[in-house]
Design a protein around this motif. Structure first.
Motif, PDB file in Angstrom:
ATOM      1  N   ASP A   1       1.243  -1.449  -0.340  1.00 51.12           N
ATOM      2  CA  ASP A   1      -0.253  -0.315   0.165  1.00 51.12           C
ATOM      3  C   ASP A   1       1.224   1.293  -0.142  1.00 51.12           C
ATOM      4  N   VAL A   2       0.312   2.412  -0.672  1.00 51.83           N
ATOM      5  CA  VAL A   2       1.148   3.262  -0.599  1.00 51.83           C
ATOM      6  C   VAL A   2       1.254   4.595   0.500  1.00 51.83           C
ATOM      7  N   ALA A   3       1.078   5.342   0.783  1.00 47.56           N
ATOM      8  CA  ALA A   3       0.927   6.423   2.266  1.00 47.56           C
ATOM      9  C   ALA A   3      -0.069   6.763   1.832  1.00 47.56           C
ATOM     10  N   ALA A   4      -0.733   6.835   2.935  1.00 46.79           N
ATOM     11  CA  ALA A   4      -2.062   7.668   3.105  1.00 46.79           C
ATOM     12  C   ALA A   4      -1.737   9.347   3.315  1.00 46.79           C
TER      13      ALA A   4
ATOM     14  N   GLY B   1       0.368  12.950   0.650  1.00 38.80           N
ATOM     15  CA  GLY B   1       0.895  13.740  -0.506  1.00 38.80           C
ATOM     16  C   GLY B   1       0.281  15.144  -0.174  1.00 38.80           C
ATOM     17  N   PRO B   2       1.197  15.249  -1.431  1.00 34.11           N
ATOM     18  CA  PRO B   2       1.640  16.678  -1.617  1.00 34.11           C
ATOM     19  C   PRO B   2      -0.750  16.941  -2.399  1.00 34.11           C
ATOM     20  N   GLU B   3      -0.456  18.020  -2.677  1.00 32.28           N
ATOM     21  CA  GLU B   3      -1.656  18.658  -3.438  1.00 32.28           C
ATOM     22  C   GLU B   3      -0.977  18.624  -5.379  1.00 32.28           C
ATOM     23  N   PRO B   4      -1.935  17.512  -6.370  1.00 31.86           N
ATOM     24  CA  PRO B   4      -1.304  18.228  -7.106  1.00 31.86           C
ATOM     25  C   PRO B   4      -1.726  18.952  -8.387  1.00 31.86           C
ATOM     26  N   SER B   5      -0.847  19.625  -9.526  1.00 32.54           N
ATOM     27  CA  SER B   5      -2.278  19.780 -10.529  1.00 32.54           C
ATOM     28  C   SER B   5      -3.262  18.778 -11.445  1.00 32.54           C
ATOM     29  N   ASP B   6      -4.129  19.734 -11.144  1.00 31.60           N
ATOM     30  CA  ASP B   6      -5.348  18.549 -12.082  1.00 31.60           C
ATOM     31  C   ASP B   6      -5.375  18.680 -12.877  1.00 31.60           C
TER      32      ASP B   6
ATOM     33  N   TRP C   1      -0.603   1.588  -8.522  1.00 30.50           N
ATOM     34  CA  TRP C   1      -0.420   1.572  -6.986  1.00 30.50           C
ATOM     35  C   TRP C   1      -1.977   0.862  -6.080  1.00 30.50           C
ATOM     36  N   ARG C   2      -1.743   0.805  -5.514  1.00 29.66           N
ATOM     37  CA  ARG C   2      -2.623   0.231  -4.722  1.00 29.66           C
ATOM     38  C   ARG C   2      -3.035   0.465  -3.110  1.00 29.66           C
ATOM     39  N   ILE C   3      -4.205   1.660  -3.292  1.00 27.08           N
ATOM     40  CA  ILE C   3      -4.322   2.269  -1.601  1.00 27.08           C
ATOM     41  C   ILE C   3      -5.953   1.276  -0.841  1.00 27.08           C
ATOM     42  N   THR C   4      -5.056   1.512   0.469  1.00 28.63           N
ATOM     43  CA  THR C   4      -5.982   1.544   1.565  1.00 28.63           C
ATOM     44  C   THR C   4      -6.713   3.142   2.136  1.00 28.63           C
ATOM     45  N   LEU C   5      -8.571   2.511   1.959  1.00 28.46           N
ATOM     46  CA  LEU C   5      -9.561   4.306   2.609  1.00 28.46           C
ATOM     47  C   LEU C   5      -9.079   4.365   3.647  1.00 28.46           C
ATOM     48  N   PRO C   6      -9.071   4.820   4.551  1.00 33.34           N
ATOM     49  CA  PRO C   6      -9.493   4.901   5.852  1.00 33.34           C
ATOM     50  C   PRO C   6     -11.117   3.983   6.428  1.00 33.34           C
ATOM     51  N   LYS C   7     -11.958   4.310   5.232  1.00 30.57           N
ATOM     52  CA  LYS C   7     -13.435   3.110   6.113  1.00 30.57           C
ATOM     53  C   LYS C   7     -13.585   3.109   5.233  1.00 30.57           C
ATOM     54  N   HIS C   8     -14.363   1.529   5.294  1.00 30.51           N
ATOM     55  CA  HIS C   8     -14.936   1.185   4.056  1.00 30.51           C
ATOM     56  C   HIS C   8     -15.895   1.862   3.713  1.00 30.51           C
ATOM     57  N   GLY C   9     -16.496   1.089   2.504  1.00 30.99           N
ATOM     58  CA  GLY C   9     -17.176   1.845   1.499  1.00 30.99           C
ATOM     59  C   GLY C   9     -17.956   0.948  -0.303  1.00 30.99           C
TER      60      GLY C   9
ATOM     61  N   ALA D   1      -3.983  10.606  -8.776  1.00 29.12           N
ATOM     62  CA  ALA D   1      -4.312   9.570  -9.923  1.00 29.12           C
ATOM     63  C   ALA D   1      -3.009   8.768 -10.143  1.00 29.12           C
ATOM     64  N   PHE D   2      -1.959   9.925 -10.066  1.00 28.53           N
ATOM     65  CA  PHE D   2      -0.516   9.588 -10.101  1.00 28.53           C
ATOM     66  C   PHE D   2      -0.054   9.012  -8.924  1.00 28.53           C
ATOM     67  N   SER D   3       0.110   9.364  -7.518  1.00 25.09           N
ATOM     68  CA  SER D   3       0.715   8.352  -7.276  1.00 25.09           C
ATOM     69  C   SER D   3      -0.179   6.900  -6.025  1.00 25.09           C
ATOM     70  N   GLY D   4      -1.297   7.423  -5.837  1.00 22.17           N
ATOM     71  CA  GLY D   4      -2.800   6.638  -5.324  1.00 22.17           C
ATOM     72  C   GLY D   4      -2.643   7.114  -3.947  1.00 22.17           C
ATOM     73  N   LYS D   5      -1.697   8.631  -3.292  1.00 23.92           N
ATOM     74  CA  LYS D   5      -1.956   8.659  -2.020  1.00 23.92           C
ATOM     75  C   LYS D   5      -2.882  10.014  -1.521  1.00 23.92           C
ATOM     76  N   LEU D   6      -3.758   9.724  -0.217  1.00 18.30           N
ATOM     77  CA  LEU D   6      -4.624  10.856  -0.116  1.00 18.30           C
ATOM     78  C   LEU D   6      -4.599  12.054  -0.173  1.00 18.30           C
ATOM     79  N   LEU D   7      -4.879  12.597  -0.822  1.00 22.24           N
ATOM     80  CA  LEU D   7      -4.677  13.973  -0.862  1.00 22.24           C
ATOM     81  C   LEU D   7      -5.376  14.600   0.544  1.00 22.24           C
ATOM     82  N   TRP D   8      -6.957  14.446   0.240  1.00 21.43           N
ATOM     83  CA  TRP D   8      -7.906  15.419   2.186  1.00 21.43           C
ATOM     84  C   TRP D   8      -9.081  13.907   1.596  1.00 21.43           C
ATOM     85  N   GLN D   9      -9.462  14.107   2.910  1.00 24.18           N
ATOM     86  CA  GLN D   9     -10.392  13.836   3.935  1.00 24.18           C
ATOM     87  C   GLN D   9     -11.496  14.763   4.120  1.00 24.18           C
ATOM     88  N   HIS D  10     -12.735  14.290   3.234  1.00 25.60           N
ATOM     89  CA  HIS D  10     -13.913  16.083   4.461  1.00 25.60           C
ATOM     90  C   HIS D  10     -14.360  14.484   5.125  1.00 25.60           C
TER      91      HIS D  10
END
Length: 428
Positions: A27-30, A32-37, A80-88, A116-125
């Motif tokens: 898993d990638v780290a959760a 990361g920096p804000e990317p361009s769009d 990449w593969r990422i684990t999200l904080p909560k189930h959905g 989309a490029f790194s799989g890092k979690l940019l933010w959660q609301h």
């Protein structure tokens, strides 16, 4: 073998699940920096994936070149593969270099943005402080397997909106900053609210079908102000689609009695055809003026929406879906099932052209990519075959984990949400 009665953001039906989770990926780290769009990803709205089943929610992926092969066991084709904080159980939606999903539990609801490029979690609301929510904090009963984040969010490229089984509806900007939030009422149905969101121009649509007081709601996406509402009668767990015929866009919904179409701008009901029954979870298919609905409990029906009386072209009552939605083009319609049978029908006559039985059933809906169909089974294997009058399979690719959500197709990538992770698939 685990035997589930399982509604997702677009399903409600009895399906079997063989749990087979295993992968050598890391898993990638959760964070990361804000990317361009952009970063070279799609910026044309037609090349993005704004909602459940893509643009207009009809299961067509255009201007994309997805891979044919990947294998998570050895990392082939997996960026990449990422684990999200909560189930959905919501499906991913995409805009530029951002991928959006939701997750939730009894304690809190969350909207996520993934690079989309790194799989890092940019933010959660975090969805909290919602005006109009019950003072006692009471939440509805939902099936444990479906949870509180079954509906798929939607984006128009400027805003992202999400809804949860609690009736909480939130809109944020692409930086995750809240634009507006509201509670639209505690949903009352016996599986939990699962209908995905859809937007058109400046309006956000919420199909809020319940045991009683079902409604179709429209909000201004920028302000959250109510634009219009339409009273509906029957319950469902399906999601709306947009069909365009002779330059006019129609908002098309299914429920446990009928197919109905509305004017997206005003909410005026345009037509209604009573041809459905049972617990309706599948959304409609649409192509070139023909609407096709199929759900276990009622025959599959094709409707000519250009005919003054919405003529029923044919009905077909054999292997029918209870979760995955059909997909169609001007010649064929693909009908998947929860028990593994996939049928191809002539879209104009309803004649069976071929039938193929896969080893596993489907909850994820099929996506049409040019002349090929991609459909992911319950074990996470994506089968790719030709949209033609004869069955021709191009291959099978595997992420090795159970999948219920419908993948998103953008550029040369596929985003697949399993029960445990979000995968980015890309050809090397």
């Amino acid at each position: 073998m685990l035997d589930y009665w399982f509604p997702t953001g677009h399903v409600a039906g009895r399906i079997l699940l063989l749990v087979a989770i295993g992968s050598t990926l890391v898993d990638v780290a959760a964070q990361g920096p804000e990317p361009s769009d952009t970063h070279g990803l799609a910026t044309n709205p037609q090349e993005n994936w704004p909602s459940f089943r893509g643009p207009r929610a009809i299961g067509h992926a255009r201007q994309v070149k997805p891979p044919l092969k990947w294998n998570a066991a050895d990392g082939t084709g997996v960026l990449w593969r990422i684990t999200l904080p909560k189930h959905g159980m919501s499906s991913p939606v995409c805009r530029g270099s951002r991928v959006f999903l939701t997750g939730a539990d009894e304690d809190s609801r969350q909207l996520y943005c993934v690079d989309a490029f790194s799989g890092k979690l940019l933010w959660q609301h975090d969805v909290q402080g919602v005006p109009g929510s019950p003072d006692d904090g009471k939440i509805p009963d939902v099936l444990e397997e479906a949870g509180f984040a079954a509906p798929t969010p939607v984006t128009n490229g400027k805003y992202v909106a999400a809804i949860f089984a609690t009736g909480e509806l939130v809109c944020v900007n692409l930086q995750g900053e809240r634009v507006w939030i509201k509670h639209i009422g505690m949903p009352h149905n016996h599986y939990g609210h699962t209908s995905s969101l859809l937007c058109h121009e400046n309006l956000l649509f919420v199909q809020y079908d319940q045991k009683e007081n079902s409604q179709l709601l429209a909000f201004d996406l920028a302000t959250g102000n109510a634009a219009w509402q339409a009273r509906r009668g029957a319950i469902s767990w399906s999601s709306p689609i947009l069909g365009e015929y002779q330059g006019r866009t129609q908002l098309i919904l299914t429920d446990s009695q009928a197919v109905e179409a509305y004017d997206p701008a005003s909410g005026k009901k345009l037509w209604r055809v009573e041809c459905l029954d049972g617990e309706i979870a599948t959304s409609a298919a649409y192509a070139h003026g023909i609407v096709i609905v199929a759900n276990e409990g009622a025959p599959a029906t094709a409707i000519d929406i250009g005919h003054p009386e919405r003529k029923q072209l044919w009905q077909w009552d054999e292997a029918l879906p209870d979760s995955a939605s059909p997909v169609a083009n001007e010649d064929y319609v693909i009908v998947p099932t929860a028990f593994g049978v996939v049928s191809c029908l002539d879209v104009k006559t309803g004649g069976l052209l071929w039938e193929h039985e896969f080893d596993q059933g489907f909850s994820s809906s099929p996506i049409l990519v040019h002349d090929r169909v991609y459909i992911t089974d319950l074990l996470g294997r994506t089968h790719i075959f030709k949209m033609d009058d004869k069955f021709e399979q191009f291959g099978t690719a595997d992420i090795g984990e159970p999948v219920y959500a419908t993948p998103a197709f953008v550029g040369d990538r596929i985003y697949i949400r399993s029960l445990a992770h979000l995968f980015c698939i890309q050809s090397k």
